[in-house]
Design a protein around this motif. Structure first.
Motif, PDB file in Angstrom:
ATOM      1  N   TRP A 164       0.626   8.333 -10.478  1.00 52.89           N
ATOM      2  CA  TRP A 164       1.318   7.955  -9.249  1.00 52.89           C
ATOM      3  C   TRP A 164       0.338   7.959  -8.076  1.00 52.89           C
ATOM      4  N   GLY A 165      -0.529   8.957  -8.042  1.00 48.18           N
ATOM      5  CA  GLY A 165      -1.519   9.060  -6.971  1.00 48.18           C
ATOM      6  C   GLY A 165      -2.606   8.009  -7.050  1.00 48.18           C
ATOM      7  N   GLY A 166      -2.824   7.440  -8.242  1.00 49.48           N
ATOM      8  CA  GLY A 166      -3.789   6.357  -8.371  1.00 49.48           C
ATOM      9  C   GLY A 166      -3.328   5.118  -7.622  1.00 49.48           C
ATOM     10  N   ARG A 167      -2.048   4.795  -7.765  1.00 47.15           N
ATOM     11  CA  ARG A 167      -1.482   3.677  -6.999  1.00 47.15           C
ATOM     12  C   ARG A 167      -1.604   3.934  -5.500  1.00 47.15           C
ATOM     13  N   ILE A 168      -1.286   5.163  -5.072  1.00 45.54           N
ATOM     14  CA  ILE A 168      -1.346   5.514  -3.652  1.00 45.54           C
ATOM     15  C   ILE A 168      -2.781   5.425  -3.128  1.00 45.54           C
ATOM     16  N   THR A 169      -3.761   5.728  -3.962  1.00 46.44           N
ATOM     17  CA  THR A 169      -5.166   5.636  -3.544  1.00 46.44           C
ATOM     18  C   THR A 169      -5.507   4.226  -3.081  1.00 46.44           C
ATOM     19  N   TRP A 170      -5.126   3.228  -3.862  1.00 49.68           N
ATOM     20  CA  TRP A 170      -5.352   1.833  -3.459  1.00 49.68           C
ATOM     21  C   TRP A 170      -4.620   1.527  -2.145  1.00 49.68           C
ATOM     22  N   LEU A 171      -3.358   1.937  -2.051  1.00 48.03           N
ATOM     23  CA  LEU A 171      -2.549   1.591  -0.885  1.00 48.03           C
ATOM     24  C   LEU A 171      -3.032   2.281   0.384  1.00 48.03           C
ATOM     25  N   TYR A 172      -3.445   3.564   0.253  1.00 50.81           N
ATOM     26  CA  TYR A 172      -3.899   4.267   1.464  1.00 50.81           C
ATOM     27  C   TYR A 172      -5.227   3.701   1.954  1.00 50.81           C
ATOM     28  N   ALA A 173      -6.061   3.267   1.037  1.00 53.01           N
ATOM     29  CA  ALA A 173      -7.338   2.658   1.444  1.00 53.01           C
ATOM     30  C   ALA A 173      -7.101   1.373   2.235  1.00 53.01           C
ATOM     31  N   ALA A 174      -6.031   0.658   1.900  1.00 61.44           N
ATOM     32  CA  ALA A 174      -5.679  -0.536   2.670  1.00 61.44           C
ATOM     33  C   ALA A 174      -5.057  -0.155   4.011  1.00 61.44           C
ATOM     34  N   HIS A 175      -4.299   0.947   4.007  1.00 68.02           N
ATOM     35  CA  HIS A 175      -3.628   1.431   5.217  1.00 68.02           C
ATOM     36  C   HIS A 175      -4.619   1.997   6.228  1.00 68.02           C
ATOM     37  N   ASN A 176      -5.628   2.718   5.736  1.00 66.74           N
ATOM     38  CA  ASN A 176      -6.576   3.398   6.615  1.00 66.74           C
ATOM     39  C   ASN A 176      -8.003   2.944   6.316  1.00 66.74           C
ATOM     40  N   PRO A 177      -8.491   1.924   7.014  1.00 71.16           N
ATOM     41  CA  PRO A 177      -9.840   1.400   6.741  1.00 71.16           C
ATOM     42  C   PRO A 177     -10.962   2.360   7.101  1.00 71.16           C
ATOM     43  N   LYS A 178     -10.612   3.528   7.703  1.00 71.13           N
ATOM     44  CA  LYS A 178     -11.639   4.524   8.008  1.00 71.13           C
ATOM     45  C   LYS A 178     -12.041   5.337   6.765  1.00 71.13           C
ATOM     46  N   VAL A 179     -11.300   5.174   5.680  1.00 76.93           N
ATOM     47  CA  VAL A 179     -11.688   5.815   4.414  1.00 76.93           C
ATOM     48  C   VAL A 179     -13.035   5.224   3.972  1.00 76.93           C
ATOM     49  N   ASN A 180     -13.975   6.098   3.621  1.00 74.85           N
ATOM     50  CA  ASN A 180     -15.289   5.620   3.174  1.00 74.85           C
ATOM     51  C   ASN A 180     -15.250   5.031   1.767  1.00 74.85           C
ATOM     52  N   ALA A 181     -14.509   5.704   0.868  1.00 76.69           N
ATOM     53  CA  ALA A 181     -14.451   5.256  -0.522  1.00 76.69           C
ATOM     54  C   ALA A 181     -13.308   5.965  -1.234  1.00 76.69           C
ATOM     55  N   GLY A 182     -12.879   5.383  -2.342  1.00 77.98           N
ATOM     56  CA  GLY A 182     -11.811   5.996  -3.127  1.00 77.98           C
ATOM     57  C   GLY A 182     -12.034   5.801  -4.617  1.00 77.98           C
ATOM     58  N   VAL A 183     -11.378   6.657  -5.392  1.00 78.09           N
ATOM     59  CA  VAL A 183     -11.399   6.538  -6.854  1.00 78.09           C
ATOM     60  C   VAL A 183      -9.957   6.661  -7.339  1.00 78.09           C
ATOM     61  N   ALA A 184      -9.472   5.603  -7.984  1.00 75.03           N
ATOM     62  CA  ALA A 184      -8.087   5.554  -8.465  1.00 75.03           C
ATOM     63  C   ALA A 184      -8.076   5.713  -9.980  1.00 75.03           C
ATOM     64  N   TRP A 185      -7.452   6.784 -10.451  1.00 72.05           N
ATOM     65  CA  TRP A 185      -7.356   7.060 -11.886  1.00 72.05           C
ATOM     66  C   TRP A 185      -6.014   6.536 -12.402  1.00 72.05           C
ATOM     67  N   TYR A 186      -6.085   5.522 -13.218  1.00 70.70           N
ATOM     68  CA  TYR A 186      -4.931   4.942 -13.940  1.00 70.70           C
ATOM     69  C   TYR A 186      -3.648   4.862 -13.107  1.00 70.70           C
ATOM     70  N   GLY A 187      -3.775   4.288 -11.920  1.00 68.95           N
ATOM     71  CA  GLY A 187      -2.596   4.048 -11.091  1.00 68.95           C
ATOM     72  C   GLY A 187      -2.037   2.653 -11.334  1.00 68.95           C
ATOM     73  N   ARG A 188      -0.742   2.523 -11.348  1.00 69.50           N
ATOM     74  CA  ARG A 188      -0.109   1.218 -11.570  1.00 69.50           C
ATOM     75  C   ARG A 188      -0.557   0.211 -10.519  1.00 69.50           C
ATOM     76  N   LEU A 189      -0.759  -1.020 -10.950  1.00 71.80           N
ATOM     77  CA  LEU A 189      -1.327  -2.048 -10.086  1.00 71.80           C
ATOM     78  C   LEU A 189      -0.322  -3.109  -9.664  1.00 71.80           C
ATOM     79  N   VAL A 190       0.725  -3.290 -10.457  1.00 70.88           N
ATOM     80  CA  VAL A 190       1.764  -4.273 -10.135  1.00 70.88           C
ATOM     81  C   VAL A 190       3.125  -3.579 -10.229  1.00 70.88           C
ATOM     82  N   GLY A 191       4.133  -4.205  -9.688  1.00 67.60           N
ATOM     83  CA  GLY A 191       5.475  -3.622  -9.751  1.00 67.60           C
ATOM     84  C   GLY A 191       6.457  -4.448  -8.952  1.00 67.60           C
ATOM     85  N   ASP A 192       7.709  -4.044  -8.994  1.00 64.28           N
ATOM     86  CA  ASP A 192       8.748  -4.730  -8.230  1.00 64.28           C
ATOM     87  C   ASP A 192       8.635  -4.360  -6.757  1.00 64.28           C
ATOM     88  N   ASP A 193       8.772  -5.364  -5.910  1.00 58.58           N
ATOM     89  CA  ASP A 193       8.768  -5.117  -4.470  1.00 58.58           C
ATOM     90  C   ASP A 193      10.165  -4.653  -4.050  1.00 58.58           C
TER      91      ASP A 193
END
Length: 276
Positions: A157-186
């Motif tokens: 669950w946190g892997g998906r959030i890693t991608w989303l927070y990096a888009a939300h906060n461009p001040k993040v230097n880097a991230g590592v997403a471990w097996y987070g879901r990439l697609v889903g229902d909107d």
């Protein structure tokens, strides 16, 4: 009985001790990191509607530590996530894992994934983004964190959030997403998924995925890879062909030592490469 409001609930919420009930019994291969040379334990993060519990670990000496947000699985901030924070602290980071489901319920006390899923399904992405912003602010003001050096990593669950927070906060230097879901229902609570934000992503994210993950089909991983080609983030995805979901979770039967150790080395190199 008088109904407890969300504000009252989070005011009394505490961090899990030990492992979540739903993950028992614990595997014999579990990794335990001690607190020697560290300041480690539960803290409270001020948020818009009160306080949320979190686990914080950092070196006992020094200040201005690079800051890593550790985003939990669906089991919450139980012992495994706390241990991951201590592993980062041993490397010289301030690591913080906020409990992001606390308004919806205490998943550490639930005995099965089937009980946990309905709780997690009620968690809005907007709430998570706001709580993580508050955690970054707290790290800078209250915990010797240098948030000009900010990383994020998350699992499942946190892997998906890693991608989303990096888009939300461009001040993040880097991230590592471990097996987070990439697609889903909107939905109203989850309006976008990693594949939706990939093209506009500015933050470099390393995605670590298992080739035998039945919950995250490889065609969705390839879809994400293709979407990332349009971005300037220099993100990349690694797939471990023989690993299933949760291959980093050393307390579970899904653990795959070779992939987990390689992923951790890649994480350290990725953060180092991007100034953390």
């Amino acid at each position: 009985m008088k109904e407890i409001t969300r504000r009252q609930f989070i005011a009394t919420a505490t961090l899990a001790t030990g492992f979540a009930l739903a993950v028992q019994p614990i595997s014999a291969q579990v990794i335990t990191t001690d607190e020697k040379g560290l300041v480690a334990g539960a803290v409270k993060i001020p948020v818009k509607d009160g306080e949320i519990p979190a686990y914080r670990a950092m070196p006992a000496k020094g200040k201005n530590f690079p800051t890593i947000l550790v985003i939990h699985e669906i089991f919450g901030v139980h012992e495994h996530m706390q241990d991951v924070c201590r592993r980062f602290a041993k490397l010289g980071y301030l690591a913080i894992a906020p409990e992001l489901f606390v308004r919806q319920g205490d998943v550490s006390k639930l005995s099965s994934i089937d009980e946990i899923r309905p709780v997690v399904a009620k968690v809005p992405d907007t709430q998570v983004m706001s709580d993580l912003d508050a955690t970054v602010d707290w790290a800078m003001k209250s915990s010797k964190g240098n948030t000009n050096k900010l990383g994020i990593t998350g699992f499942c669950w946190g892997g998906r959030i890693t991608w989303l927070y990096a888009a939300h906060n461009p001040k993040v230097n880097a991230g590592v997403a471990w097996y987070g879901r990439l697609v889903g229902d909107d939905t109203e609570l989850t309006p976008k998924h990693p594949v939706d934000i990939a093209a506009n992503l500015k933050v470099p994210i390393l995605g670590l995925y298992g080739g035998k993950d039945t919950g995250i089909p490889l065609d969705t991983v390839e879809q994400m890879r293709e979407a990332l080609k349009s971005s300037n983030s220099k993100s990349k995805i690694i797939v471990y062909p023989n690993a299933s979901h949760a291959f980093f979770a050393d307390y579970r039967p899904s653990y795959r030592e070779e992939a987990a150790k390689d992923g951790w080395q890649r994480l350290k190199a990725w953060f180092n490469q991007h100034g953390l």
